[in-house]
Every structure is written in C-alpha cells, then in structure tokens.
Write a protein that holds these residues in place. Structure first.
Motif, PDB file in Angstrom:
ATOM      1  N   ILE A 148       1.582   5.492  17.547  1.00 12.82           N
ATOM      2  CA  ILE A 148       2.194   4.400  17.198  1.00 12.82           C
ATOM      3  C   ILE A 148       1.715   4.021  15.809  1.00 12.82           C
ATOM      4  O   ILE A 148       2.615   3.670  14.958  1.00 12.82           O
ATOM      5  CB  ILE A 148       1.552   3.018  17.986  1.00 12.82           C
ATOM      6  N   PHE A 149       0.551   4.374  15.356  1.00  8.86           N
ATOM      7  CA  PHE A 149       0.301   3.956  13.824  1.00  8.86           C
ATOM      8  C   PHE A 149       1.053   4.779  12.999  1.00  8.86           C
ATOM      9  O   PHE A 149       1.201   4.205  11.860  1.00  8.86           O
ATOM     10  CB  PHE A 149      -1.388   4.436  13.791  1.00  8.86           C
ATOM     11  N   PHE A 150       1.108   6.012  13.608  1.00 10.16           N
ATOM     12  CA  PHE A 150       2.066   7.185  12.516  1.00 10.16           C
ATOM     13  C   PHE A 150       3.516   6.441  12.287  1.00 10.16           C
ATOM     14  O   PHE A 150       3.817   6.494  11.358  1.00 10.16           O
ATOM     15  CB  PHE A 150       2.015   8.504  13.043  1.00 10.16           C
ATOM     16  N   GLY A 151       3.667   5.867  13.464  1.00 12.63           N
ATOM     17  CA  GLY A 151       5.139   5.438  13.349  1.00 12.63           C
ATOM     18  C   GLY A 151       5.143   4.175  12.190  1.00 12.63           C
ATOM     19  O   GLY A 151       6.061   4.149  11.559  1.00 12.63           O
ATOM     20  N   LEU A 152       4.042   3.549  12.506  1.00 10.01           N
ATOM     21  CA  LEU A 152       3.982   2.269  11.459  1.00 10.01           C
ATOM     22  C   LEU A 152       3.711   2.663   9.991  1.00 10.01           C
ATOM     23  O   LEU A 152       4.373   2.064   8.933  1.00 10.01           O
ATOM     24  CB  LEU A 152       2.794   1.237  12.047  1.00 10.01           C
ATOM     25  N   ILE A 153       3.174   4.019   9.875  1.00  2.85           N
ATOM     26  CA  ILE A 153       2.877   4.463   8.361  1.00  2.85           C
ATOM     27  C   ILE A 153       4.398   4.649   7.807  1.00  2.85           C
ATOM     28  O   ILE A 153       4.553   4.193   6.781  1.00  2.85           O
ATOM     29  CB  ILE A 153       2.156   5.657   8.556  1.00  2.85           C
ATOM     30  N   VAL A 154       5.186   5.312   8.674  1.00  6.73           N
ATOM     31  CA  VAL A 154       6.395   5.739   7.996  1.00  6.73           C
ATOM     32  C   VAL A 154       7.304   4.296   7.999  1.00  6.73           C
ATOM     33  O   VAL A 154       8.028   4.263   6.910  1.00  6.73           O
ATOM     34  CB  VAL A 154       7.184   6.847   9.135  1.00  6.73           C
ATOM     35  N   SER A 155       7.371   3.376   9.021  1.00 10.84           N
ATOM     36  CA  SER A 155       8.115   2.253   8.726  1.00 10.84           C
ATOM     37  C   SER A 155       7.483   1.297   7.698  1.00 10.84           C
ATOM     38  O   SER A 155       8.541   0.349   7.237  1.00 10.84           O
ATOM     39  CB  SER A 155       8.326   1.454  10.063  1.00 10.84           C
ATOM     40  N   THR A 156       6.426   1.692   6.983  1.00 12.31           N
ATOM     41  CA  THR A 156       5.919   0.517   5.939  1.00 12.31           C
ATOM     42  C   THR A 156       6.393   1.457   4.759  1.00 12.31           C
ATOM     43  O   THR A 156       6.579   0.812   3.617  1.00 12.31           O
ATOM     44  CB  THR A 156       4.299   0.668   6.216  1.00 12.31           C
ATOM     45  N   ARG A 157       6.209   2.806   4.621  1.00 13.03           N
ATOM     46  CA  ARG A 157       6.494   3.506   3.408  1.00 13.03           C
ATOM     47  C   ARG A 157       7.128   5.074   4.196  1.00 13.03           C
ATOM     48  O   ARG A 157       6.256   5.875   4.580  1.00 13.03           O
ATOM     49  CB  ARG A 157       5.582   3.775   2.478  1.00 13.03           C
ATOM     50  N   ASN A 159       8.151   7.631   2.814  1.00 12.60           N
ATOM     51  CA  ASN A 159       7.675   8.943   2.127  1.00 12.60           C
ATOM     52  C   ASN A 159       6.637   9.559   2.687  1.00 12.60           C
ATOM     53  O   ASN A 159       6.205  10.659   2.657  1.00 12.60           O
ATOM     54  CB  ASN A 159       7.711   8.779   0.570  1.00 12.60           C
ATOM     55  N   ASN A 160       5.982   8.725   3.583  1.00 13.94           N
ATOM     56  CA  ASN A 160       4.619   9.169   4.155  1.00 13.94           C
ATOM     57  C   ASN A 160       4.757  10.274   5.496  1.00 13.94           C
ATOM     58  O   ASN A 160       3.963  10.455   5.868  1.00 13.94           O
ATOM     59  CB  ASN A 160       3.719   7.930   4.804  1.00 13.94           C
ATOM     60  N   ILE A 161       5.966  10.474   5.539  1.00 13.15           N
ATOM     61  CA  ILE A 161       6.461  11.330   6.631  1.00 13.15           C
ATOM     62  C   ILE A 161       6.142  12.649   6.135  1.00 13.15           C
ATOM     63  O   ILE A 161       5.874  13.481   7.079  1.00 13.15           O
ATOM     64  CB  ILE A 161       8.006  11.327   7.095  1.00 13.15           C
ATOM     65  N   ILE A 162       5.848  12.927   4.861  1.00 14.23           N
ATOM     66  CA  ILE A 162       5.295  14.322   4.391  1.00 14.23           C
ATOM     67  C   ILE A 162       4.201  14.699   4.955  1.00 14.23           C
ATOM     68  O   ILE A 162       3.610  15.459   4.940  1.00 14.23           O
ATOM     69  CB  ILE A 162       5.494  14.216   2.785  1.00 14.23           C
ATOM     70  N   SER A 272      -0.493  17.646  -0.398  1.00 10.54           N
ATOM     71  CA  SER A 272       0.759  17.133   0.035  1.00 10.54           C
ATOM     72  C   SER A 272       1.061  15.777  -0.833  1.00 10.54           C
ATOM     73  O   SER A 272       2.157  15.754  -1.375  1.00 10.54           O
ATOM     74  CB  SER A 272       0.749  16.808   1.437  1.00 10.54           C
ATOM     75  N   ASN A 273       0.325  15.008  -1.034  1.00 13.76           N
ATOM     76  CA  ASN A 273       0.551  13.856  -1.778  1.00 13.76           C
ATOM     77  C   ASN A 273       0.631  14.045  -3.351  1.00 13.76           C
ATOM     78  O   ASN A 273       1.716  13.308  -3.823  1.00 13.76           O
ATOM     79  CB  ASN A 273      -0.749  12.667  -1.586  1.00 13.76           C
ATOM     80  N   LEU A 274      -0.112  15.097  -3.900  1.00 15.69           N
ATOM     81  CA  LEU A 274       0.279  15.250  -5.208  1.00 15.69           C
ATOM     82  C   LEU A 274       1.522  15.948  -5.497  1.00 15.69           C
ATOM     83  O   LEU A 274       2.122  15.696  -6.380  1.00 15.69           O
ATOM     84  CB  LEU A 274      -1.128  16.501  -5.703  1.00 15.69           C
ATOM     85  N   LEU A 287       0.103   7.540  -4.967  1.00 14.79           N
ATOM     86  CA  LEU A 287      -1.241   8.239  -4.621  1.00 14.79           C
ATOM     87  C   LEU A 287      -2.120   7.663  -3.945  1.00 14.79           C
ATOM     88  O   LEU A 287      -3.022   8.583  -3.690  1.00 14.79           O
ATOM     89  CB  LEU A 287      -1.753   8.846  -6.149  1.00 14.79           C
ATOM     90  N   ILE A 288      -2.022   6.653  -3.655  1.00 13.83           N
ATOM     91  CA  ILE A 288      -3.009   5.869  -2.669  1.00 13.83           C
ATOM     92  C   ILE A 288      -3.350   6.508  -1.170  1.00 13.83           C
ATOM     93  O   ILE A 288      -4.459   6.466  -1.013  1.00 13.83           O
ATOM     94  CB  ILE A 288      -2.222   4.247  -2.430  1.00 13.83           C
ATOM     95  N   PRO A 289      -2.430   7.005  -0.760  1.00 14.06           N
ATOM     96  CA  PRO A 289      -2.628   7.864   0.570  1.00 14.06           C
ATOM     97  C   PRO A 289      -3.781   8.981   0.529  1.00 14.06           C
ATOM     98  O   PRO A 289      -4.517   9.185   1.194  1.00 14.06           O
ATOM     99  CB  PRO A 289      -1.526   8.483   1.063  1.00 14.06           C
ATOM    100  N   SER A 290      -3.835   9.669  -1.060  1.00 16.31           N
ATOM    101  CA  SER A 290      -4.751  10.552  -1.064  1.00 16.31           C
ATOM    102  C   SER A 290      -6.182  10.193  -1.461  1.00 16.31           C
ATOM    103  O   SER A 290      -7.452  10.896  -1.440  1.00 16.31           O
ATOM    104  CB  SER A 290      -4.430  11.534  -1.906  1.00 16.31           C
ATOM    105  N   ILE A 291      -6.423   8.944  -1.983  1.00 21.24           N
ATOM    106  CA  ILE A 291      -7.810   8.367  -2.286  1.00 21.24           C
ATOM    107  C   ILE A 291      -8.632   8.462  -1.314  1.00 21.24           C
ATOM    108  O   ILE A 291     -10.012   9.115  -1.605  1.00 21.24           O
ATOM    109  CB  ILE A 291      -7.582   6.880  -2.928  1.00 21.24           C
ATOM    110  N   PRO A 292      -8.638   8.148  -0.132  1.00 21.31           N
ATOM    111  CA  PRO A 292      -9.823   8.397   0.639  1.00 21.31           C
ATOM    112  C   PRO A 292     -10.330   9.701   0.966  1.00 21.31           C
ATOM    113  O   PRO A 292     -11.569  10.028   0.927  1.00 21.31           O
ATOM    114  CB  PRO A 292      -9.309   7.973   2.364  1.00 21.31           C
ATOM    115  N   PHE A 293      -9.301  10.762   1.037  1.00 19.95           N
ATOM    116  CA  PHE A 293      -9.500  11.947   1.160  1.00 19.95           C
ATOM    117  C   PHE A 293     -10.173  12.788   0.084  1.00 19.95           C
ATOM    118  O   PHE A 293     -11.042  13.542  -0.121  1.00 19.95           O
ATOM    119  CB  PHE A 293      -8.448  12.881   1.688  1.00 19.95           C
TER     120      PHE A 293
END
Length: 441
Positions: A148-157, A159-162, A272-274, A287-293
């Motif tokens: 469910i959370f991943f579906g919300l990731i994609v529906s929010t942005r 490109n995060n389907i990558i 992937s993000n880069l 590039l925000i998705p990569s910052i925690p990692f």
C-alpha cells in the motif's frame, strides 16, 4: 527514560524549527501552486486535470480538500510528513541497531533540500515518508502495508516506480528468500499502484507517460544541483572532508556486501536515484529519495567521530552559507528561499494590479503562462466574466482574438515563448503588457 521520548523530541524539533517558514506562501516552485490549483478545480468543478505530467493524483486529491485553507495550514501538511519521515527512519535505524540513530534521523530533516520542501506545498517529503514506511514494513514482514505504501509512493511521485527492483530485492532477503512472498508483494504492489494512479489512467490512458519541462543542463549545473542544492555548502563540505580524512587514516570501514543485504539495498537505491537524476536533472528534489540511504552508507564507512562531523555540518547547513552562480551568501538556503518567495509574491501582486487596470469592462484574455495558477489562486479573476487568465490559448481563445472579440495581453513566460514559437499568436495578435519576472539572486 520514557519509551517514546526520542520520538517526541524528534517531532517537536522538526515542527518547531519549521513554524517560522510556513506562513509566507505555497513556495517559490510554481509546481506547488499548480498542484493546489488542480485540487481547487477538482473540488469545485469535479474535473481532474493533472497539474503536470505524469500526474500526482495523491497530493492533488489531498489539496482538493484543503485548497482554500491558509497557506500555513497547507504547508503544515508537509511538516507533518517530514516528521513521519524522521520517525520511520529512526525506526529503521533502530531495527539495525545503528549507533547515533537518534541524531541521524533528526539530521535527515535538516538536510537543506528536505528542510525547504518541509515548509512548502511540494510533495517530495510526502513521497519520502511513504518510501521509508514501505521499507520499514518490509523489514517487519508486513507486506500488505508495504505494498500500500509503495502504491502511495508512486501516486505521489510517479518517477519513484524506478525503485521497484530495489524493493523486490529487499523483500526477497528479508522474507527469508521466500519466492512466494516476493511474488505476492509484487502483485499487491502493482495492484495498489494501479488503483492509486487510476484517476490519471482513466483521464489520459497511456498518454500520461510524458515529462513536463526540459532536461538538458550543463555539467557544472548538474554537479551543483546534485551537491550544493541537496546538502548545502556546509553539508557537502563536511561530507567531503570526512571522506578525505577517513581515506588518509587508512581507508573506509569494510562491509561484506554478500551478507549485508540492507547495505546493498541502500547502494541500489542511491545508484537508481542518481541514474534517473542524470537522465532528468530538472530539480535537486529528485535526489531526496536517496538521502536517507546516503546517511546510512556514510555511517557505515566512516568512524564515529567523522560521521558526527558530517551530521553536525548537515544540521546547521540550512541556516548558514548559500552559494549560487553569482555570489556567496552568508545566509543559509532556507532564508534565501524565503526571499525568493517574497520576490515572486510581489511580482504576482503587481501583475494582478496591472491586469485589474487593463481589464475594466472590456473582454480581455491575459496569457500569463506558467504563472497562471498562482495568479488565479491569489486573485478573484475566475469570478469576473470579462477577464480570462490562461496558461495556453485554447482554439476558442485564438478565434476570439483573431476575430477581435477579445483583446489579447501577454507576458514573456517560458510557456508563452514555447507556444508562440509554434503559433505566433502572441507576437502577431497580442500586446506585451508587463515585464518578465527576474529573480534577484
């Protein structure tokens, strides 16, 4: 010590540190105004049009419920999502018993690009919350929630389907290499992604798979977007300094990637993000998705003293020293961004006054291009039958102008120039009525 004391402290620090910066406007990024305006039309006219492709249905729907609230209320939603990011990140770090988990999770919210987007009506931090929540759910083997959370990731942005392959990898290793569970997670993820993205699919079919805007930038700009704009001058300096010192001291701390599957997942996420950012370098926020990692990876390869240098550098980075192409400003990016918002607001207020003077009682069409949503949000022109504010001329507008039923006024926006190159409606039939917006940096 109370059980949830650290979570309470994180929440209070994040919220209180944002309050001074959420009252100004919806943000200097016009995309924020576009999303809120899309929500307004969705609510008032029951018509869904994407704010820009490929579509952002979750945030656009939420804005349809609160579009007429004060700016600070709308922006406060981004603050709460940022709190959620930090709390999820804290739980992930605690799951792996990572030292300095409290400080690292708090610093996440002070990384300049995340700080800025926690004070405006942009959906970057919303998406990051769903991403971290999905990761945490996988670690705890709650695959329904993760899907469910991943579906919300994609529906929010979209490109995060990558990141889907990286999430399949994480699911495989943290469900005991159970192929059936991986397949179940895959099917559920695709199902929820489809469901949450349904408004866009129903309206546009496969035609939503297009990008809004150009993606060609120079190498210096690309480097600046990926470093200074993300981590700030102090933050990126602290990172490079710590890496150099660690290298001089004898090299980075080693990790066995064959056994440390989560660290390998972090690397896959970063790469992937880069790669996506290099392909579509529109904004540093990509590039925000990569910052925690990146933070997890840094704490893994640096010793404790050096990782503290990085964390304290990032902690103060939003507030001190901003570097752009023209100067070095002692003020940090958060204060500079407030100034950008002020400039844009002042420009739009003056533009609205000019439109009011020109309109009088005669039918007029004002082509204001990419400022159309902000002008309409800040004014009452939609209730005036003699004034029409447009981003792009429809065929009926062109006919009315050519047949001299309406007078056409325009400003030289990016959208207007692109349209004019194709139709020459503006320079042949329009009147340039106001100066272009020039951001003073």
């Amino acid at each position: 010590m109370p059980r949830y004391l650290k979570e309470v402290i994180i929440t209070l620090v994040v919220v209180l540190s944002r309050l001074p910066f959420i009252f100004n406007s919806l943000g200097s990024d016009l995309d924020a105004w576009r999303e809120v305006y899309t929500g307004k039309i969705w609510s008032e006219e029951h018509i869904y049009n994407v704010s820009r492709f490929p579509g952002y249905p979750f945030s656009e729907f939420i804005f349809s419920l609160i579009y007429d609230w004060p700016y600070w209320c709308i922006n406060l939603l981004s603050v709460f999502f940022t709190v959620g990011c930090c709390l999820c990140f804290f739980r992930i770090l605690k799951f792996f018993k990572i030292k300095l988990s409290f400080l690292i999770s708090l610093v996440l919210s002070f990384t300049p690009i995340i700080y800025i987007n926690s004070t405006v009506a942009m959906e970057y931090n919303w998406s990051l919350f769903f991403l971290l929540a999905s990761v945490y759910s996988i670690l705890n083997k709650k695959l329904w929630a993760a899907s469910i959370f991943f579906g919300l990731i994609v529906s929010t942005r979209f490109n995060n389907i990558i990141f889907l392959p990286a999430f399949f990898f994480l699911t495989y290793y943290f469900t005991g290499k159970d192929i059936k569970k991986v397949i179940r997670f895959s099917m559920l993820t695709l199902l929820f992604t489809f469901i949450f993205f349904l408004p866009v699919i129903l309206k546009y079919g496969i035609h939503f798979l297009q990008s809004s805007g150009a993606s060609e930038v120079s190498y210096p700009t690309l480097l600046s977007l990926g470093t200074l704009h993300v981590y700030g001058a102090l933050g990126i300096s602290a990172i490079f300094l710590a890496l150099i010192i660690q290298l001089i001291k004898g090299g980075f701390q080693k990790t066995d990637l064959h056994k440390d599957h989560f660290m390998l997942f972090c690397i896959i996420m970063i790469l992937s993000n880069l790669i996506f950012f290099i392909k579509y370098p529109l904004e540093a926020g990509y590039l925000i998705p990569s910052i925690p990692f990146v933070l997890i990876l840094l704490q893994k390869i640096l010793d404790q003293k050096l990782i503290k240098i990085v964390l304290y550098g990032l902690l103060i980075s939003p507030f001190f020293i901003h570097i752009n192409t023209t100067k070095v400003d002692l003020k940090g990016i958060i204060f500079v961004n407030e100034d950008y918002e002020d400039q844009e607001l002042e420009y739009c207020k003056n533009l609205i006054k000019k439109i009011e003077i020109l309109s009088q009682d005669t039918p007029r069409i004002f082509h204001v291009g990419n400022f159309s949503e902000q002008i309409l949000m800040m004014s009452n022109f939609e209730k005036n039958n003699t004034i029409k504010i447009v981003k792009k001329l429809a065929q009926e507008d062109k006919d009315a102008v050519i047949n001299k039923k309406h007078t056409l006024y325009y400003i030289n926006t990016v959208d207007g120039k692109i349209e004019n190159d194709k139709t020459h409606m503006l320079d042949q039939h329009g009147i340039l009525f106001y100066k272009d917006f020039e951001l003073v940096k």
